[in-house]
Design an enzyme around this catalytic site. Structure first.
Site, PDB file in Angstrom:
ATOM      1  N   ASP A  13      -2.078   2.013  -7.263  1.00 40.22           N
ATOM      2  CA  ASP A  13      -0.734   2.575  -7.421  1.00 40.22           C
ATOM      3  C   ASP A  13       0.138   2.389  -6.189  1.00 40.22           C
ATOM      4  OD1 ASP A  13      -1.623   3.442  -9.921  1.00 40.22           O
ATOM      5  OD2 ASP A  13      -2.379   5.306  -9.079  1.00 40.22           O
ATOM      6  N   GLU A  14      -0.055   1.294  -5.498  1.00 39.68           N
ATOM      7  CA  GLU A  14       0.712   1.033  -4.274  1.00 39.68           C
ATOM      8  C   GLU A  14       2.133   0.538  -4.585  1.00 39.68           C
ATOM      9  OE1 GLU A  14      -2.248  -0.302  -4.971  1.00 39.68           O
ATOM     10  OE2 GLU A  14      -3.655   0.184  -3.375  1.00 39.68           O
ATOM     11  N   LYS A  16       2.311  -2.357  -6.919  1.00 34.56           N
ATOM     12  CA  LYS A  16       2.080  -3.783  -7.197  1.00 34.56           C
ATOM     13  C   LYS A  16       3.047  -4.275  -8.272  1.00 34.56           C
ATOM     14  CE  LYS A  16      -2.199  -2.749  -8.165  1.00 34.56           C
ATOM     15  NZ  LYS A  16      -2.273  -1.355  -7.699  1.00 34.56           N
ATOM     16  N   LYS A  18       6.100  -3.308  -9.020  1.00 31.72           N
ATOM     17  CA  LYS A  18       7.437  -3.581  -8.472  1.00 31.72           C
ATOM     18  C   LYS A  18       7.437  -4.896  -7.685  1.00 31.72           C
ATOM     19  CE  LYS A  18      10.809  -2.738  -5.042  1.00 31.72           C
ATOM     20  NZ  LYS A  18      11.802  -1.971  -4.359  1.00 31.72           N
ATOM     21  N   GLY A  40      -1.843   0.829 -14.497  1.00 27.91           N
ATOM     22  CA  GLY A  40      -0.501   1.225 -14.931  1.00 27.91           C
ATOM     23  C   GLY A  40       0.454   0.689 -13.889  1.00 27.91           C
ATOM     24  N   HIS A  41       1.137  -0.395 -14.209  1.00 24.81           N
ATOM     25  CA  HIS A  41       2.040  -1.039 -13.247  1.00 24.81           C
ATOM     26  C   HIS A  41       3.472  -0.787 -13.692  1.00 24.81           C
ATOM     27  CE1 HIS A  41      -1.365  -4.064 -12.032  1.00 24.81           C
ATOM     28  NE2 HIS A  41      -1.665  -2.807 -11.800  1.00 24.81           N
ATOM     29  N   GLN A 212      -5.738  -2.250  -9.795  1.00 27.25           N
ATOM     30  CA  GLN A 212      -6.501  -1.346  -8.933  1.00 27.25           C
ATOM     31  C   GLN A 212      -6.309  -1.790  -7.474  1.00 27.25           C
ATOM     32  OE1 GLN A 212      -8.422  -2.588 -11.979  1.00 27.25           O
ATOM     33  NE2 GLN A 212      -7.178  -0.989 -12.812  1.00 27.25           N
ATOM     34  N   THR A 289      -2.621   7.859 -16.985  1.00 32.18           N
ATOM     35  CA  THR A 289      -3.186   9.107 -17.505  1.00 32.18           C
ATOM     36  C   THR A 289      -2.297  10.327 -17.233  1.00 32.18           C
ATOM     37  OG1 THR A 289      -4.379   9.432 -15.439  1.00 32.18           O
ATOM     38  CG2 THR A 289      -5.564   8.305 -17.207  1.00 32.18           C
ATOM     39  N   LEU A 320       8.574   3.879   1.525  1.00 31.74           N
ATOM     40  CA  LEU A 320       8.947   4.422   2.831  1.00 31.74           C
ATOM     41  C   LEU A 320       9.877   5.623   2.658  1.00 31.74           C
ATOM     42  CD1 LEU A 320       8.752   3.948   5.931  1.00 31.74           C
ATOM     43  CD2 LEU A 320      10.906   2.694   5.760  1.00 31.74           C
TER      44      LEU A 320
HETATM   45  P1  GDP Z   1       0.972  -0.040  -9.235  1.00 36.92           P
HETATM   46  O1  GDP Z   1      -0.110   0.445 -10.106  1.00 36.92           O
HETATM   47  O2  GDP Z   1       0.487  -0.527  -7.915  1.00 36.92           O
HETATM   48  O3  GDP Z   1       1.875  -1.053  -9.901  1.00 36.92           O
HETATM   49  O4  GDP Z   1       1.892   1.241  -8.917  1.00 36.92           O
HETATM   50  P2  GDP Z   1       2.385   2.358  -9.988  1.00 36.92           P
HETATM   51  O5  GDP Z   1       3.435   1.759 -10.857  1.00 36.92           O
HETATM   52  O6  GDP Z   1       1.222   2.991 -10.641  1.00 36.92           O
HETATM   53  O7  GDP Z   1       2.979   3.453  -8.996  1.00 36.92           O
HETATM   54  C1  GDP Z   1       4.021   3.183  -8.120  1.00 36.92           C
HETATM   55  C2  GDP Z   1       5.215   4.094  -8.459  1.00 36.92           C
HETATM   56  O8  GDP Z   1       6.139   4.110  -7.375  1.00 36.92           O
HETATM   57  C3  GDP Z   1       6.015   3.635  -9.662  1.00 36.92           C
HETATM   58  O9  GDP Z   1       6.520   4.760 -10.327  1.00 36.92           O
HETATM   59  C4  GDP Z   1       7.147   2.821  -9.052  1.00 36.92           C
HETATM   60  O10 GDP Z   1       8.306   2.786  -9.863  1.00 36.92           O
HETATM   61  C5  GDP Z   1       7.406   3.605  -7.789  1.00 36.92           C
HETATM   62  N1  GDP Z   1       7.868   2.837  -6.622  1.00 36.92           N
HETATM   63  C6  GDP Z   1       7.545   1.572  -6.248  1.00 36.92           C
HETATM   64  N2  GDP Z   1       8.098   1.271  -5.040  1.00 36.92           N
HETATM   65  C7  GDP Z   1       8.766   2.383  -4.652  1.00 36.92           C
HETATM   66  C8  GDP Z   1       9.504   2.733  -3.464  1.00 36.92           C
HETATM   67  O11 GDP Z   1       9.634   1.967  -2.525  1.00 36.92           O
HETATM   68  N3  GDP Z   1      10.007   4.005  -3.414  1.00 36.92           N
HETATM   69  C9  GDP Z   1       9.865   4.903  -4.413  1.00 36.92           C
HETATM   70  N4  GDP Z   1      10.389   6.109  -4.263  1.00 36.92           N
HETATM   71  N5  GDP Z   1       9.175   4.601  -5.546  1.00 36.92           N
HETATM   72  C10 GDP Z   1       8.639   3.384  -5.651  1.00 36.92           C
HETATM   73  P1  IMO Z   2      -3.420   0.400 -10.857  1.00 34.15           P
HETATM   74  O1  IMO Z   2      -3.617  -1.061 -11.201  1.00 34.15           O
HETATM   75  C1  IMO Z   2      -5.311   4.090  -9.472  1.00 34.15           C
HETATM   76  C2  IMO Z   2      -9.466   4.740 -10.706  1.00 34.15           C
HETATM   77  C3  IMO Z   2      -9.706   5.924 -11.631  1.00 34.15           C
HETATM   78  C4  IMO Z   2     -11.109   6.324 -11.193  1.00 34.15           C
HETATM   79  C5  IMO Z   2     -11.770   4.976 -10.923  1.00 34.15           C
HETATM   80  C6  IMO Z   2     -12.617   4.448 -12.073  1.00 34.15           C
HETATM   81  O2  IMO Z   2      -2.339   1.059 -11.603  1.00 34.15           O
HETATM   82  O3  IMO Z   2      -3.325   0.548  -9.370  1.00 34.15           O
HETATM   83  P2  IMO Z   2     -11.973   3.353 -14.419  1.00 34.15           P
HETATM   84  O4  IMO Z   2     -11.193   3.893 -15.570  1.00 34.15           O
HETATM   85  O5  IMO Z   2     -11.402   2.111 -13.825  1.00 34.15           O
HETATM   86  O6  IMO Z   2     -13.441   3.220 -14.700  1.00 34.15           O
HETATM   87  O7  IMO Z   2     -11.870   4.522 -13.288  1.00 34.15           O
HETATM   88  O8  IMO Z   2     -10.712   4.064 -10.643  1.00 34.15           O
HETATM   89  N1  IMO Z   2      -8.455   3.785 -11.183  1.00 34.15           N
HETATM   90  C7  IMO Z   2      -7.207   3.699 -10.693  1.00 34.15           C
HETATM   91  N2  IMO Z   2      -6.576   4.459  -9.763  1.00 34.15           N
HETATM   92  N3  IMO Z   2      -4.675   3.041 -10.018  1.00 34.15           N
HETATM   93  C8  IMO Z   2      -5.312   2.243 -10.918  1.00 34.15           C
HETATM   94  O9  IMO Z   2      -4.781   1.100 -11.382  1.00 34.15           O
HETATM   95  C9  IMO Z   2      -6.620   2.598 -11.329  1.00 34.15           C
HETATM   96  N4  IMO Z   2      -7.515   2.071 -12.199  1.00 34.15           N
HETATM   97  C10 IMO Z   2      -8.623   2.792 -12.094  1.00 34.15           C
HETATM   98  O10 IMO Z   2      -8.769   6.957 -11.418  1.00 34.15           O
HETATM   99  O11 IMO Z   2     -11.053   7.026  -9.972  1.00 34.15           O
HETATM  100 MG    MG Z   3      -0.669   2.128 -11.187  1.00 35.40          MG
END
Ligand code: GDP
Ligand code: IMO
Ligand code: MG
Length: 429
Positions: A13-14, A16, A18, A40-41, A212, A289, A320
């Protein structure tokens, strides 16, 4: 044309989604190589928000071809739902989406096994997404998995299904009706390793989208609190069939702080009011989730580890803006364990669990960063924070994200990213 891997450097959830969406117009192909619909991207475009689970984050750009590689596990029902939702929103899939014949299927018994296994683990449960990802990879490694290509051969599919059902019949209540989804996904199933090879020969540029992150990798993550695939840069090769000699660079994606969903060690986890504040400001709830994400300070031990394991050329730093109002920030520079100072991430799970972070305190900038167009526009104290992080992880940043929108992005001067994709700069003007 450069072929670049994008990977998460922390526990997922860094941002990626975006970063991949933002870079997608500058490549020809985006290929997912690991994980399944546990990912979940999120991509935000104006007022529209898209959450992608199995489909690569390049799909919103009409000229970008998207590949689901052999390293991905696919839940056909969830994939069809995702495809239909995108089509309803005007996204073109035909001619843009290609699914590997060798990608394994997540079958209905896999989520059932996932949940049953979690229930059995009790307080040692992993906190999985419950999508059946782990059990699907178990079957892949046990050589009893069912692959996308099997959907195209009814006899073989039935045979393999019966074998699996016989094994899992205590959990499975009904025979799976595969016909409905076969019709819908069959046109997209192909030999994607061959396609990627031909495209690269024709001069196409490919971006490999990680799911992940480093600390959730099956080998290099915080085992057993990990996911079940190779989520680090090496996985881009095995998860797509592209050889390492064809990859030109690796970009890490990192938050300016840290989050983690599910169980497992998290040395820099925050407690009390600050955790609530960061969670609220960063909207830190799972994109798959909806679970609240655990929040923590930036961990440079993890950052250095991600640099080493992935061979990062550069890092995209996100969120940031979430730290804008903090009075003081903490950065973990090393761990303390039984009187010893550890600067390298320890492989021993009991050491990680017992490690105490050694923090350096950095003064907050207490001013908005969103909307800044250049590094020079950032408050001086924010720049100092960024420079310190770069120094500690041993990698320079290529972009700083200060909001979820595509244009809430600062491109750093002189980074590998602008050398690989010179057009990125003009697209952000
Ligand atoms: P991913 O799984 O690495 O693609 O990340 P997620 O989508 O799960 O979580 C990142 C969340 O941060 C999303 O809701 C994005 O819309 C949001 N996001 C991404 N970059 C930024 C940022 O620089 N600032 C803020 N406030 N939100 C951001
Ligand atoms: P994105 O791509 C954050 C975590 C789960 C759990 C562990 C194992 O959006 O960054 P799983 O269902 O894969 O067997 O669960 O990994 N996990 C994630 N945490 N972002 C994800 O994906 C994740 N995909 C799995 O929360 O701790
Ligand atoms: Mg995610």
């Amino acid at each position: 044309m450069p072929n670049i891997v994008v990977v998460g450097t922390q526990w997922g959830d860094e941002g990626k989604g975006k970063v991949v969406d933002m870079l997608a117009p500058h490549v020809n192909v985006v290929a997912r190589f690991a994980g399944g619909n546990n990912a979940g991207h999120t991509v935000v475009v104006g007022r529209e928000k898209y959450v992608l689970h199995s489909i690569p984050s390049g799909i919103l750009h009409p000229g970008c071809r998207c590949v689901i590689g052999c390293g991905v596990v696919v839940d056909p029902g969830s994939l069809i739902e995702e495809m239909e939702a995108l089509v309803r929103r005007g996204v073109q899939l035909d001619g843009n989406l290609f699914i590997s014949k060798n990608a394994h299927l997540i079958m209905p018994y896999h989520p059932a096994l996932d949940l049953a296994s979690e229930a059995k683990l009790g307080k040692r449960r992993i906190g999985t997404t419950g999508r059946g990802v782990g059990p699907a990879y178990v079957d892949k490694a046990a050589r009893v998995g069912i692959r996308m290509a099997d959907l195209l051969n009814e006899r073989l599919f039935r045979e393999k299904l019966e074998l699996n059902v016989a094994q899992k019949n205590r959990l499975l209540r009904e025979i799976y009706d595969a016909e409905t989804f076969t019709v819908e996904v069959a046109p997209y199933i192909t030999d994607t390793a061959l396609l990627l090879s031909r495209w690269m020969e024709a001069g196409y540029s490919v971006m490999f989208e990680g799911a992940q992150a480093t600390m959730l990798d099956i080998d290099h993550g915080t085992y057993p609190y990990i996911t079940s695939s190779s989520t680090t840069a090496g996985g881009a090769c095995t998860g797509t069939g592209v050889p390492p000699t064809k990859i030109h660079g690796v970009v890490g994606v990192s938050k300016a702080y840290t989050t983690r969903v599910g169980g497992g060690p998290f040395p820099t986890e925050m407690t009390g009011a600050i955790a609530e504040t960061i969670r609220a400001r960063g909207h830190e709830y799972g994109a798959t989730t909806g679970r609240p994400r655990r929040c923590g300070w930036f961990d440079a031990v993890v950052g250095r580890y991600a640099t080493r394991i992935n061979g990062l050329d550069t890092v995209a730093l996100t969120k940031l803006d979430v730290l804008d109002q903090c009075e003081t920030l903490k950065v973990c520079v090393a761990y303390r364990h039984r009187g010893e100072t550890l600067t390298d991430f320890p492989e021993d799970e009991t050491v990680v669990a017992a490690a105490e972070p050694i923090y350096e305190e950095i003064e907050g900038w207490r001013a908005p960063t969103a909307g800044a167009k250049n590094e020079a526009d950032l408050p001086a104290k924010a720049r100092r924070y960024l420079e310190r992080l770069e120094e500690l992880i041993g990698t320079r940043f290529c972009l700083i994200s200060t909001g979820a929108q595509r244009d809430e992005t600062i491109l750093c001067e002189d980074s590998p990213l602008t050398r690989w994709f010179p057009s990125v700069r003009s697209s952000l003007m």
